[in-house]
Write a protein that holds these residues in place. Structure first.
Motif, mmCIF file in Angstrom:
data_model
loop_
_atom_site.group_PDB
_atom_site.id
_atom_site.type_symbol
_atom_site.label_atom_id
_atom_site.label_comp_id
_atom_site.label_asym_id
_atom_site.label_seq_id
_atom_site.Cartn_x
_atom_site.Cartn_y
_atom_site.Cartn_z
ATOM 1 N N GLY A 30 0.789 -1.221 0.000
ATOM 2 C CA GLY A 30 0.000 0.000 0.000
ATOM 3 C C GLY A 30 0.819 1.267 0.000
ATOM 4 O O GLY A 30 0.321 2.309 -0.405
ATOM 5 N N ASP A 31 2.069 1.221 0.460
ATOM 6 C CA ASP A 31 2.910 2.406 0.381
ATOM 7 C C ASP A 31 3.856 2.282 -0.819
ATOM 8 O O ASP A 31 3.861 1.281 -1.515
ATOM 9 N N ASP A 32 4.656 3.330 -1.045
ATOM 10 C CA ASP A 32 5.576 3.270 -2.177
ATOM 11 C C ASP A 32 6.547 2.119 -2.024
ATOM 12 O O ASP A 32 6.867 1.426 -2.978
ATOM 13 N N CYS A 33 7.043 1.923 -0.808
ATOM 14 C CA CYS A 33 7.983 0.844 -0.534
ATOM 15 C C CYS A 33 7.454 0.003 0.614
ATOM 16 O O CYS A 33 6.698 0.473 1.448
ATOM 17 N N GLY A 122 4.482 -6.424 -1.100
ATOM 18 C CA GLY A 122 4.268 -5.390 -2.110
ATOM 19 C C GLY A 122 4.127 -5.995 -3.490
ATOM 20 O O GLY A 122 4.211 -7.209 -3.654
ATOM 21 N N PHE B 45 14.343 -1.362 2.531
ATOM 22 C CA PHE B 45 13.174 -0.843 1.811
ATOM 23 C C PHE B 45 13.155 -1.470 0.429
ATOM 24 O O PHE B 45 14.201 -1.592 -0.203
ATOM 25 N N THR B 46 11.978 -1.893 -0.012
ATOM 26 C CA THR B 46 11.905 -2.532 -1.329
ATOM 27 C C THR B 46 10.654 -2.095 -2.061
ATOM 28 O O THR B 46 9.626 -1.799 -1.437
ATOM 29 N N SER B 47 10.752 -2.028 -3.378
ATOM 30 C CA SER B 47 9.605 -1.689 -4.213
ATOM 31 C C SER B 47 9.749 -2.383 -5.550
ATOM 32 O O SER B 47 10.857 -2.712 -5.978
ATOM 33 N N THR B 48 8.630 -2.629 -6.215
ATOM 34 C CA THR B 48 8.674 -3.369 -7.477
ATOM 35 C C THR B 48 7.658 -2.806 -8.454
ATOM 36 O O THR B 48 6.588 -2.354 -8.047
ATOM 37 N N ASP B 77 10.249 5.270 -5.997
ATOM 38 C CA ASP B 77 9.560 4.754 -4.805
ATOM 39 C C ASP B 77 10.488 4.753 -3.590
ATOM 40 O O ASP B 77 10.054 5.017 -2.472
ATOM 41 N N SER B 81 10.239 7.074 -0.032
ATOM 42 C CA SER B 81 10.351 6.475 1.300
ATOM 43 C C SER B 81 11.579 6.977 2.047
ATOM 44 O O SER B 81 11.826 6.563 3.174
ATOM 45 N N ARG B 153 1.682 6.946 4.337
ATOM 46 C CA ARG B 153 0.603 7.692 3.680
ATOM 47 C C ARG B 153 -0.501 8.094 4.652
ATOM 48 O O ARG B 153 -1.279 9.000 4.378
ATOM 49 N N ASP B 238 5.521 9.497 -4.392
ATOM 50 C CA ASP B 238 6.000 10.043 -5.660
ATOM 51 C C ASP B 238 4.822 10.149 -6.620
ATOM 52 O O ASP B 238 3.886 9.357 -6.579
#
Lengths: 358, 358
Positions: A30-33, A122, B45-48, B77, B81, B153, B238
């Motif tokens: 739900g968040d960016d990271c 995520g 921290f991770t994002s995809t 992302d 964060s 958020r 972002d």
């Protein structure tokens, strides 16, 4: 709509697992990271795999098995590195919103995630439009003590034993059975090999058929075994391309040769299929089994090398761990026959850019 | 062939960056897992994100810009964060081996990776067969002090200022220009809106056209800004779906309302386009610009909320940071006109499952 979908099929069903791991999952879907806490003195291990419809799974596969396999094959990479799962991210690209497929996929995914305590942290979902292929990318995160830097493929040394868990090749049999069911067996093997495979599949006992299909559809990553191999294994990997193709990576990285024992490989199959000795062509059947074991299969069993002094320690880890060969100086992969003859094995493993699926 | 490909386009060109980061990248491309060292006292921290051909990038886009954007949007992302990049993994699904595309894609990817010191640590490549879409999934890893749990958020509070970096909406202009070039502008906007957009694009000065296309094709993730906002920002994200759609996530998670200032948003555009005041219909042009700013755009600028006491500290971080509104108790997104009138803004941001690309 995308947010509704994510909620219904992912955020809601996977929520409890993330909350149960609130000490590591600081910030989830739900968040960016996502934010994950790595325990002090631990390193992060990560691996990623994509499954494409028609290449890595059949369009008519049960969505539950696709979900299971998608996460299991990634966890298997953590197992081969001796790491404990921390969480995973999911990228889905779908031709259209297919609620039935999503519900089944999510259920299979959740089964594996729960069993290995690996929360979803995520991801994203894309509708790529009609007539596109379902594509599933998963990235897993795990941790292991900072003193453990994984089992490097370049660390196999001469005189080490070559070990496998379970029955490598079983998933290959499952795949052959699935192709046969669809009348597409000729896509997997050709000419004389095709005839031998047909002869083998014709006499496979029902219990072996069930085990083979189950191994193909719902392989079990060897997380616990990977952890127990800390300090015992030198090189280690999971079998996803067949014994021959996977071992080739170790041999290349370590600049060594490997000699597999035909007798040892046969005894694994004899153990699982004792009735095989009642067949007239037992030698031919075993030869076909070993050829297929070498050639392919998403078994997700582990294959590792270990110094001879660790033999007893490894045997004591549990049943179903087999020493099937030895590392030697030199190069190439060889098969030692019962008559001590050596045959060179050429690499014939899975190649994404050569065949559609085998 | 797959291994050759990975070597030529990824392992070889990205090798130096991984070796330059050998203190964090303990094990990189080639093993089952990558092993990364997280610094003591830091969280992961991770994002995809997945980019699909025809949905997130044009088939005839330069592969370099596709490579750039694929990594940049994930790094964005991390920026949102407040995390520092550690590395990334890459999943590629391609219809066939296209060496020219791979070389360009890899070059664009390497530019961003080098600029933000983010080594490639793993991934896979699949040939999905002819007539399939190129699909690129990237997962980034970053770290930030354990005391920093990201900018949640749900943390926006009444009386906080709403801030943006740069010129949100610029990438949306770039997208409109690209669609216009292809004669497909009507896919982005309809009826009266289409006429207003055409009128706007007809008078855009050349410098703005260049900036808009560059922002669309090669957006720059705001990594440094994200780090500087530690302790200053409450909620942060972002801008990837347009100011309206992205702010809606904050408002929903924080259960607050937002009032944007038309004057502040206009002044950002006036700053970038001083000549706009020479046009007869300056009010109409600004209105169209703000409508498009709210509606969409992969700007990858940051948008955050901050307590009024942080106003001077944020202003001192550098030029191009603008307070464009205020958080209030209540719900909904509102625009305050120069005459202090309030208009409700309905959410009209990007929805993957409603439109192919806009």
């Amino acid at each position: 709509m995308e947010f509704d979908l994510i909620h219904r099929h992912f955020k809601t069903p996977f929520g409890p697992l993330a909350r149960a791991n609130a000490d590591t999952v600081l910030l989830g879907i739900g968040d960016d990271c996502a934010a994950l806490q790595i325990s002090p003195g631990q390193n992060l291990f990560t691996s990623t795999d994509t499954l494409v419809e028609g290449v890595h799974f059949f369009s008519d596969d049960a969505p539950r098995t696709t979900g299971w396999k998608a996460l299991a094959c990634n966890l298997s990479d953590l197992a081969a590195s001796g790491a404990t799962p921390l969480g995973f991210t999911l990228n889905l690209s779908l031709p259209e919103v297919d609620e039935t497929w999503l519900a089944g996929f999510s259920a299979g995914l959740l089964e594996v995630a729960t069993r290995f305590n690996c929360p979803l942290v995520g991801g994203d979902t894309t509708s790529a439009g009609l007539n596109t292929l379902k594509t599933v990318s998963i990235t897993v995160f795990g941790q292991a003590a900072a003193s453990h830097r994984g089992f490097n493929r370049g660390h196999a040394k001469a005189d080490e034993g070559i070990w496998v868990s379970g029955t490598p090749g079983l998933a290959r049999l499952g795949l052959l059975l699935e192709y046969q069911k669809r009348g597409r067996l000729a896509e997997c093997c050709r000419g004389a090999e095709l005839q031998k495979v047909q002869a083998l599949l014709a006499v496979l006992p029902e219990h072996l058929v069930r085990q083979a299909v189950s191994r193909l559809e719902m392989p079990v990553p060897r997380i616990e075994l990977g952890l127990m191999l800390h300090g015992l294994a030198s090189a280690c990997l999971d079998l996803s391309d067949g014994l021959s193709g996977d071992l080739a990576h170790v041999l290349k990285a370590s600049e060594v040769a490997a000699v597999l024992s035909q007798t040892s490989l046969e005894s694994i199959w004899r153990h699982l299929w004792p009735e095989i000795d009642q067949h007239a062509d037992v030698a031919g059947l075993l030869k076909t089994l070993i050829a297929q074991t070498l050639k392919g299969g998403d078994d997700f069993e582990l294959c590792w090398t270990a110094h001879p002094r660790h033999r007893d320690a490894i045997q004591s880890l549990g049943a179903g761990l087999h020493c099937v060969g030895i590392i030697e100086q030199g190069s190439g992969l060889w098969l030692r026959t019962p008559g001590e003859e050596r045959k060179r094995i050429s690499g014939t493993s899975y190649n994404h850019f050569a065949e559609s699926k085998n």
